[in-house]
Design a protein around this motif. Structure first.
Motif, mmCIF file in Angstrom:
data_model
loop_
_atom_site.group_PDB
_atom_site.id
_atom_site.type_symbol
_atom_site.label_atom_id
_atom_site.label_comp_id
_atom_site.label_asym_id
_atom_site.label_seq_id
_atom_site.Cartn_x
_atom_site.Cartn_y
_atom_site.Cartn_z
ATOM 1 N N GLU A 186 15.424 4.971 7.240
ATOM 2 C CA GLU A 186 15.386 3.447 7.595
ATOM 3 C C GLU A 186 14.436 2.787 6.620
ATOM 4 N N MET A 187 13.470 3.670 6.003
ATOM 5 C CA MET A 187 12.568 3.046 5.071
ATOM 6 C C MET A 187 12.127 4.109 4.149
ATOM 7 N N VAL A 188 11.860 3.868 2.895
ATOM 8 C CA VAL A 188 11.437 4.568 1.828
ATOM 9 C C VAL A 188 10.637 3.753 0.874
ATOM 10 N N ASN A 189 9.489 4.660 0.199
ATOM 11 C CA ASN A 189 8.788 3.727 -0.763
ATOM 12 C C ASN A 189 9.171 4.107 -2.297
ATOM 13 N N ALA A 190 8.711 3.330 -2.960
ATOM 14 C CA ALA A 190 8.841 3.310 -4.738
ATOM 15 C C ALA A 190 8.970 4.963 -5.230
ATOM 16 N N ALA A 191 7.842 5.596 -4.595
ATOM 17 C CA ALA A 191 7.817 6.978 -5.272
ATOM 18 C C ALA A 191 8.721 7.768 -4.781
ATOM 19 N N SER A 192 9.503 7.606 -3.398
ATOM 20 C CA SER A 192 10.597 8.309 -3.245
ATOM 21 C C SER A 192 11.733 8.087 -4.204
ATOM 22 N N GLU A 193 12.011 6.860 -4.815
ATOM 23 C CA GLU A 193 12.995 6.617 -5.872
ATOM 24 C C GLU A 193 12.701 7.398 -7.053
ATOM 25 N N LYS A 194 11.438 7.592 -7.482
ATOM 26 C CA LYS A 194 10.902 8.119 -8.509
ATOM 27 C C LYS A 194 11.323 9.664 -8.644
ATOM 28 N N VAL A 195 10.617 9.979 -7.342
ATOM 29 C CA VAL A 195 10.508 11.861 -7.170
ATOM 30 C C VAL A 195 12.175 12.133 -6.919
ATOM 31 N N PHE A 196 12.872 11.465 -6.313
ATOM 32 C CA PHE A 196 14.303 12.087 -6.059
ATOM 33 C C PHE A 196 15.299 11.490 -7.042
ATOM 34 N N GLY A 197 15.103 10.195 -7.379
ATOM 35 C CA GLY A 197 16.290 9.786 -8.401
ATOM 36 C C GLY A 197 17.432 8.867 -7.674
ATOM 37 N N TRP A 198 17.502 8.938 -6.397
ATOM 38 C CA TRP A 198 18.178 7.663 -5.719
ATOM 39 C C TRP A 198 17.458 6.428 -5.821
ATOM 40 N N ILE B 147 0.729 -1.070 0.082
ATOM 41 C CA ILE B 147 0.077 -0.057 0.079
ATOM 42 C C ILE B 147 0.818 1.057 -0.065
ATOM 43 N N ILE B 148 2.004 0.925 0.750
ATOM 44 C CA ILE B 148 2.825 2.400 0.999
ATOM 45 C C ILE B 148 3.548 2.792 -0.581
ATOM 46 N N ASN B 149 3.729 1.524 -0.915
ATOM 47 C CA ASN B 149 4.675 1.591 -2.352
ATOM 48 C C ASN B 149 3.547 1.964 -3.450
ATOM 49 N N ALA B 150 2.394 1.836 -3.216
ATOM 50 C CA ALA B 150 1.448 2.239 -4.242
ATOM 51 C C ALA B 150 0.970 3.816 -4.353
ATOM 52 N N SER B 151 1.633 4.649 -3.064
ATOM 53 C CA SER B 151 1.418 5.881 -2.878
ATOM 54 C C SER B 151 1.952 6.830 -3.766
ATOM 55 N N PHE B 152 1.415 7.828 -4.662
ATOM 56 C CA PHE B 152 1.832 8.744 -5.403
ATOM 57 C C PHE B 152 2.949 9.472 -4.695
ATOM 58 N N ASP B 153 2.593 9.691 -3.640
ATOM 59 C CA ASP B 153 3.894 10.603 -2.791
ATOM 60 C C ASP B 153 4.880 9.674 -2.371
ATOM 61 N N ALA B 154 6.087 10.512 -1.979
ATOM 62 C CA ALA B 154 7.258 9.915 -1.711
ATOM 63 C C ALA B 154 7.124 9.707 -0.193
ATOM 64 N N MET B 155 7.361 8.740 0.427
ATOM 65 C CA MET B 155 7.504 8.488 1.904
ATOM 66 C C MET B 155 8.913 8.046 2.678
ATOM 67 N N PHE B 156 9.367 8.594 3.532
ATOM 68 C CA PHE B 156 10.458 8.378 4.270
ATOM 69 C C PHE B 156 10.333 8.017 5.939
ATOM 70 N N VAL B 157 10.722 7.036 6.210
ATOM 71 C CA VAL B 157 10.739 6.670 7.902
ATOM 72 C C VAL B 157 12.192 7.074 8.314
ATOM 73 N N ILE B 158 12.425 7.700 9.295
ATOM 74 C CA ILE B 158 14.031 8.265 9.886
ATOM 75 C C ILE B 158 14.062 7.737 11.304
ATOM 76 N N ASN B 159 15.121 7.494 11.750
ATOM 77 C CA ASN B 159 15.180 7.176 13.435
ATOM 78 C C ASN B 159 15.561 8.531 14.101
ATOM 79 N N GLU C 19 20.815 3.369 -2.038
ATOM 80 C CA GLU C 19 21.467 4.490 -1.983
ATOM 81 C C GLU C 19 20.591 5.449 -0.764
ATOM 82 N N PHE C 20 19.233 5.284 -0.540
ATOM 83 C CA PHE C 20 18.763 6.015 0.543
ATOM 84 C C PHE C 20 19.040 5.417 1.999
ATOM 85 N N ILE C 21 18.898 4.100 2.062
ATOM 86 C CA ILE C 21 19.009 3.459 3.456
ATOM 87 C C ILE C 21 20.215 3.572 3.973
ATOM 88 N N GLY C 22 20.009 4.063 5.259
ATOM 89 C CA GLY C 22 21.403 4.317 6.175
ATOM 90 C C GLY C 22 21.958 5.781 5.800
#
Length: 665
Positions: A318-330, A300-312, A334-337
């Motif tokens: 710690e987590m990103v969805n598919a839209a984050s890769e599409k919007v930002f290019g990483w 469901i999160i990966n189906a979102s049209f908007d980018a999502m990030f979970v940080i500590n 490359e995001f995790i960590g």
């Protein structure tokens, strides 16, 4: 003389007595060995065991009892069993036992029930108590299972909306009081003892299990090697499974397999190995359900049209969805960590860690729980506008932050286009209507009609217009009117008046509506009229092709009704006696003169010079005293600005205009 006594029978009797003594000693040793076996089995149990007599005095406990309750075996033996009960239960326990001995009615014996027990330190805990009675000795045996961890696990599962129903059938004897399957095997892996739970779990009867190799309950892949494992242990003494608990797979009589936890212990004297087996089917099903729901959530999160990030708490992703890769290019890896500031412009990134640290210390929320427009950065370094929404997730041991980033680049473009279109529409509307009337019309498109008690109206008309236009081409006529009326329009802005309309060569101006108090409306119209005449003179000075023009101007003051009429092409118009009188002042006026009523003279103030023309008969009004406006004194405060703008208007060259100029296309 000698006596001879035959000792054959006596010797035979002594031999029989000796044989019986030896048999009794062997039986005693066998009983002691069996007791040791039983104690080894009981000490391997996962739960506490108590054996009491009819007076409720503790006769036997296992090691788990000492571990669970905190007393030693020596401290237990000989004490009343109410030692381990809370006070409100302990005071009645001896009475319960006495009632059972007198009536034989069993309430607890032969059942399992959840009760509360008390430790040596006075703390209490929930537990399951299973009781059984040994018929020969009258002893009562009870197994106690500490429910503390299970209760905590149940609470955790409830919090995750994973209620697990536990409905286990409890057995009646010492071994059968256990909640888990029990197997006792010898060194040849032959089953020597099982409990009722084993039969329930695996499907065989006790008779079918006793004497069989323990690998009967194992899948073939494990069963084929089990005897070899046992032989290796007996030869080397190296323990791998014994003394531990491990998750394994077991096999039922019907061939089906299930996950379970196996705990093994060894009785030193007999060499027997005891194993308790806990069926994990329910727990595994709950874990599988949780995993399935987790995967569904990820989808469901990966189906979102908007980018999502979970940080500590340190800002590490710690987590990103598919839209984050599409919007930002990483990419995901490359995001995790990485620190979340990687997606921020440098001006914000340098301070982000300190912002997060300050929040963790103070708890003051600024961004969390809100949505805000910010700038974000892509992998190529380009930035874009976005809406950032943040929330905090408290996992108990750690805190995480979830952020959704919505790229609003397209929305911004559309908004900018809409604003441009709106501004163009407003500009067109303001050209048609007075500004505050236009604003009212936008807010409420219903009828706009107002009564103005003190309004000054001006009419201006070209003298001999009809005769002049007969000698002019249409283009020349429009050019002339556009030039003259544009000069008048500029004066309108200077004196903050309202041009109501132009009809042919007629130009109509009023003092309302305006942004200032209306007490100076009459004086502003009078000054405008004088400057109109100057503007006409300036036009004539340009040497118009068809000769000079002359205007008649009429001004009146009084009450009017004003409003917006029409739906296709708005018009702000006004009606009333004062409007008619102003028109009559223009029609009956003199060429090149400004004719006004007595009310205009009274309202204009002392800074104007008027000349009495006399009394005229005005249509619809009768005899009226009329005046000619001649001049005005300069106004203080606004003189320099007014003069500058007037000079610019009067110095304008004749304006060119062609209806047939196609150079723009």
């Amino acid at each position: 003389c000698g006596f001879i006594r035959d000792l054959t029978e006596e010797k035979a009797h002594q031999a029989a007595i000796l044989e019986k003594q030896l048999a009794a000693e062997n039986l005693s040793k066998e009983l002691q060995a069996n007791q040791n076996i039983i104690m080894g089995i009981l000490d391997a149990a996962f739960h506490a065991l108590f054996v009491i007599n009819e007076k409720c005095i503790i006769q036997m406990v296992n090691k788990k009892s000492c571990e669970v309750f905190g007393w030693t075996q020596e401290e237990f033996i000989g004490k009343n069993i109410n030692l381990i009960m809370p006070d409100h239960v302990a005071v009645n326990h001896n009475h319960y036992m006495k009632h059972y001995l007198e009536t034989g009615v069993k309430n607890m014996i032969g059942t399992q029930r959840e009760v509360t027990a008390r430790r040596k330190d006075g703390s209490t805990f929930p537990c399951i108590l299973g009781l059984s009675e040994t018929q020969q000795s009258g002893m009562i045996c009870g197994f106690i299972r500490d429910l503390t961890k299970e209760k905590a696990a149940q609470a955790a599962l409830i919090a995750k909306n994973k209620e697990l129903e536990i409905n286990q059938s409890l057995v009646m004897s010492i071994l059968d009081a256990s909640f888990h399957a029990l197997f006792v095997i010898d060194e040849q892996c032959i089953i020597q003892m099982v409990n009722a739970k084993s039969c329930e779990v695996f499907g065989w009867t006790k008779e079918e299990l006793i004497g069989q190799n323990i690998k009967i309950i194992m899948p073939p892949a494990i069963a084929n090697h089990h005897d070899g494992y046992m032989k290796s242990y007996l030869e080397t003494g190296m323990k791998k499974m014994i003394g531990t608990q491990r998750e394994v797979t077991a096999q039922r009589k019907d061939g089906s397999t299930f996950p379970c936890k196996l705990g093994l212990s060894e009785t030193k004297e007999s060499g027997l190995i005891c194993g308790f087996i806990h069926d994990l089917t329910t727990e595994k099903a709950a874990e599988a359900e949780l995993l399935a729901k987790t995967r569904l959530t990820e989808k469901i999160i990966n189906a979102s049209f908007d980018a999502m990030f979970v940080i500590n708490e340190r800002g590490v992703i710690e987590m990103v969805n598919a839209a984050s890769e599409k919007v930002f290019g990483w990419s995901h890896d490359e995001f995790i960590g990485q620190n979340i500031k990687m997606i921020m412009p440098m001006s914000r990134a340098v301070n982000h860690d300190s912002y997060l640290k300050k929040y963790m210390e103070s708890g003051v929320k600024k961004m969390i729980g809100t949505e805000r427009e910010v700038e974000a950065r892509r992998v190529d370094g380009s930035t874009f506008p976005c809406i950032l929404g943040m929330s905090e997730v408290d996992n108990g041991d750690s805190r995480q932050f979830v952020g959704f980033v919505k790229d609003i680049t397209d929305q911004k473009k559309k908004l900018h286009l809409a604003e441009s279109e709106r501004d163009a529409s407003d500009a067109l509307l303001y050209n048609i209507l007075p500004e505050h009337i236009a604003n009212r019309l936008k807010e409420d498109p219903s009828h706009i009609a107002d009564l103005y008690g003190n309004t000054t109206i001006l009419f201006a008309d070209i003298v001999g217009f009809t005769d002049r236009t007969s000698l002019m081409s249409p283009q020349e006529l429009v050019v002339m009117l556009n030039d003259i009326f544009s000069r008048f329009d500029d004066l309108i802005d200077i004196y903050e008046l309202n041009k109501v309309k132009t009809i042919g060569d007629c130009y109509m101006v009023t003092s309302i509506p305006c942004n200032e108090l209306e007490h100076d409306g009459c004086s502003r119209v009078c000054r405008f009229a004088l400057d109109m005449m100057k503007a006409v003179q300036a036009f004539n000075n340009t040497g118009p092709r068809h000769g000079h023009i002359t205007f008649r101007v009429g001004i009146a003051t009084g009450q009017v009704v004003a409003g917006v009429v029409g739906t296709k092409r708005f018009l702000f118009d006004m009606w009333g006696d004062a409007v008619n009188v102003a028109a009559r002042m223009e029609q009956s006026g003199l060429a090149g003169q400004i004719q006004v009523t007595k009310e205009v003279v009274d309202h204009a103030g002392p800074n104007f010079t008027f000349e009495l023309r006399g009394t005229l008969t005005i249509k619809g009004k009768g005899p009226m005293e009329v005046f000619l406006l001649k001049s005005a004194n300069e106004r203080r405060g606004r003189r320099s600005e007014t003069e500058r703008r007037q000079s610019a208007i009067f110095a304008l060259p004749a304006r060119s205009f062609s209806m047939f100029d196609n150079s723009e296309y």
